[in-house]
Design an enzyme around this catalytic site. Sequence first.
Site, short mmCIF file in Angstrom:
data_model
loop_
_atom_site.label_atom_id
_atom_site.label_comp_id
_atom_site.label_asym_id
_atom_site.label_seq_id
_atom_site.Cartn_x
_atom_site.Cartn_y
_atom_site.Cartn_z
N TYR A 1 -13.73 -5.71 -3.65
CA TYR A 1 -13.16 -4.56 -2.92
C TYR A 1 -14.21 -3.96 -1.98
O TYR A 1 -13.96 -3.77 -0.79
CB TYR A 1 -12.68 -3.51 -3.94
CG TYR A 1 -12.31 -2.19 -3.30
CD1 TYR A 1 -11.20 -2.09 -2.44
CD2 TYR A 1 -13.05 -1.03 -3.53
CE1 TYR A 1 -10.85 -0.88 -1.85
CE2 TYR A 1 -12.71 0.18 -2.95
CZ TYR A 1 -11.61 0.24 -2.10
OH TYR A 1 -11.27 1.44 -1.51
N SER B 1 -14.91 3.26 1.99
CA SER B 1 -15.02 3.69 0.59
C SER B 1 -16.48 3.90 0.20
O SER B 1 -17.37 3.21 0.70
CB SER B 1 -14.41 2.60 -0.29
OG SER B 1 -14.83 2.74 -1.61
N1 NAD Z 1 -7.97 7.03 -3.47
C1 NAD Z 1 -9.29 6.90 -3.45
O1 NAD Z 1 -10.01 7.45 -4.28
C2 NAD Z 1 -9.96 6.06 -2.37
C3 NAD Z 1 -11.36 5.98 -2.39
C4 NAD Z 1 -11.99 5.22 -1.42
C5 NAD Z 1 -11.24 4.59 -0.44
N2 NAD Z 1 -9.89 4.67 -0.46
C6 NAD Z 1 -9.16 3.99 0.62
O2 NAD Z 1 -8.23 4.90 1.17
C7 NAD Z 1 -7.07 4.20 1.62
C8 NAD Z 1 -5.84 4.80 0.99
O3 NAD Z 1 -5.96 4.65 -0.43
P1 NAD Z 1 -4.92 5.28 -1.43
O4 NAD Z 1 -5.68 5.82 -2.57
O5 NAD Z 1 -3.95 6.12 -0.71
O6 NAD Z 1 -4.22 3.94 -1.94
P2 NAD Z 1 -2.67 3.56 -2.07
O7 NAD Z 1 -2.65 2.24 -2.74
O8 NAD Z 1 -1.93 4.69 -2.69
O9 NAD Z 1 -2.21 3.43 -0.56
C9 NAD Z 1 -2.38 2.26 0.21
C10 NAD Z 1 -1.03 1.89 0.78
O10 NAD Z 1 -1.22 0.77 1.64
C11 NAD Z 1 -0.13 -0.11 1.47
N3 NAD Z 1 -0.59 -1.44 1.87
C12 NAD Z 1 -1.45 -2.26 1.23
N4 NAD Z 1 -1.64 -3.39 1.93
C13 NAD Z 1 -0.86 -3.27 3.05
C14 NAD Z 1 -0.62 -4.10 4.16
N5 NAD Z 1 -1.22 -5.28 4.28
N6 NAD Z 1 0.23 -3.66 5.11
C15 NAD Z 1 0.84 -2.47 5.02
N7 NAD Z 1 0.66 -1.63 3.97
C16 NAD Z 1 -0.19 -2.04 3.00
C17 NAD Z 1 0.27 -0.02 0.01
O11 NAD Z 1 1.62 -0.37 -0.19
C18 NAD Z 1 -0.01 1.47 -0.28
O12 NAD Z 1 1.17 2.24 -0.15
C19 NAD Z 1 -7.32 2.73 1.27
O13 NAD Z 1 -7.86 2.10 2.41
C20 NAD Z 1 -8.35 2.80 0.17
O14 NAD Z 1 -9.11 1.63 0.11
C21 NAD Z 1 -9.23 5.40 -1.40
#
Ligand code: NAD
Length: 330
Positions: free
Chosen positions: A154, A129
């Site tokens: 985070y 991130s």
């Molecule tokens: N969306 C953004 O802007 C953004 C920015 C920076 C980083 N990220 C990173 O990208 C990745 C995806 O983010 P996103 O926006 O799709 O979030 P999201 O919350 O929509 O997706 C994450 C998924 O992981 C699942 N999850 C959480 N803990 C888990 C576990 N222990 N075992 C199995 N499944 C688990 C959740 O149920 C969820 O469906 C994450 O690692 C997040 O930190 C996202």
Amino acid sequence: MKVLLTGAAGFIGYHTAHRLLERGDHVQGIDSLNDYYPVSLKHDRLALLGSQPGFQFQQLDAARRDLFETIGEHVADADAIVHLAAQAGVRYSVKNPFAYVDSNVTGQVAIFELAARLPKRPPVVYASSSSVYGASETVPFSETARADSPVSVYAATKRAAELLAHAYGDLHGIHSTGLRFFTVYGRYGRPDMAPWLFTDAILKGNPISVFNHGEMQRDFTHISDIVNGVVAAVDRITGDPAGTEPIYNLGNNSPTMLLDFIAAIEKAVRRPAIMEMRPKPSGDVLRTFADISLAERDLGFKPKTSLEDGIADFVDWFRNYPGLNLGSAS
Ligand SMILES: NC(=O)c1ccc[n+]([C@@H]2O[C@H](COP(=O)([O-])OP(=O)(O)OC[C@H]3O[C@@H](n4cnc5c(N)ncnc54)[C@H](O)[C@@H]3O)[C@@H](O)[C@H]2O)c1
């Protein structure tokens, strides 16, 4: 190619799985389906993936210590692991720090342990991130900059995950690529993020909270551009594991002022926002701004979606999404 994809029911996981399936890859998706936001949205994404050939899904916690014993057999032939499962969200981490350590730190260890024990020792492409840059004032943020002053739990867990990936490379020879995503938005996005919250409130005539008087900037990046980067990272590391950088920024390289972002939503929704000015929440950073030269050089990463087009597309989807009665999204 066969890919084990964690967080398949999540926002970025769903879109990534969709793209991989579209081009003929096999995807074994796992997700714990946690209730950080309404699970109905995760089920809707999974239903769409289930209609594509080559998709299999198992509801599973990726942070289990017996992950290999649990799914090792199913994924013995995996060519790559795309690890996107995480506890996301900066603000929620103030009150729920352990959820972040469990999913983002223990989960990273569990996935790398799995990779080290699988016969093909697949490379891992995992989500990091922009928050790891903390309150850095040196912009644009470059992968070579120090990232050791996180301002949220985070961010600290995401940085810890990067360090663990490095350790597994040294200890077990597992190749990996960390992708530092910068504020991703788009269809089937997250109900806890500004594009969703603002669109929902403006459509309903409800006020929106504008932090730090709108004096914040984010490098908003459209999901289609992010997926291009994720898939390119998978192809690069499976084709040339030694030729990749350990970490790439995937951002838009064009930060937007919060008030301009709100104006783009107002334009797409064709209604004015009612703004309530609030102080900056602790843990939030004032600005994100990606230097994407490394990703451009190695992954051919070049964001194509303008904020105006991306927001118009999101609002169009939002207006027509039948599952909108999500409770926490209003
Ligand atoms: N969306 C953004 O802007 C953004 C920015 C920076 C980083 N990220 C990173 O990208 C990745 C995806 O983010 P996103 O926006 O799709 O979030 P999201 O919350 O929509 O997706 C994450 C998924 O992981 C699942 N999850 C959480 N803990 C888990 C576990 N222990 N075992 C199995 N499944 C688990 C959740 O149920 C969820 O469906 C994450 O690692 C997040 O930190 C996202």
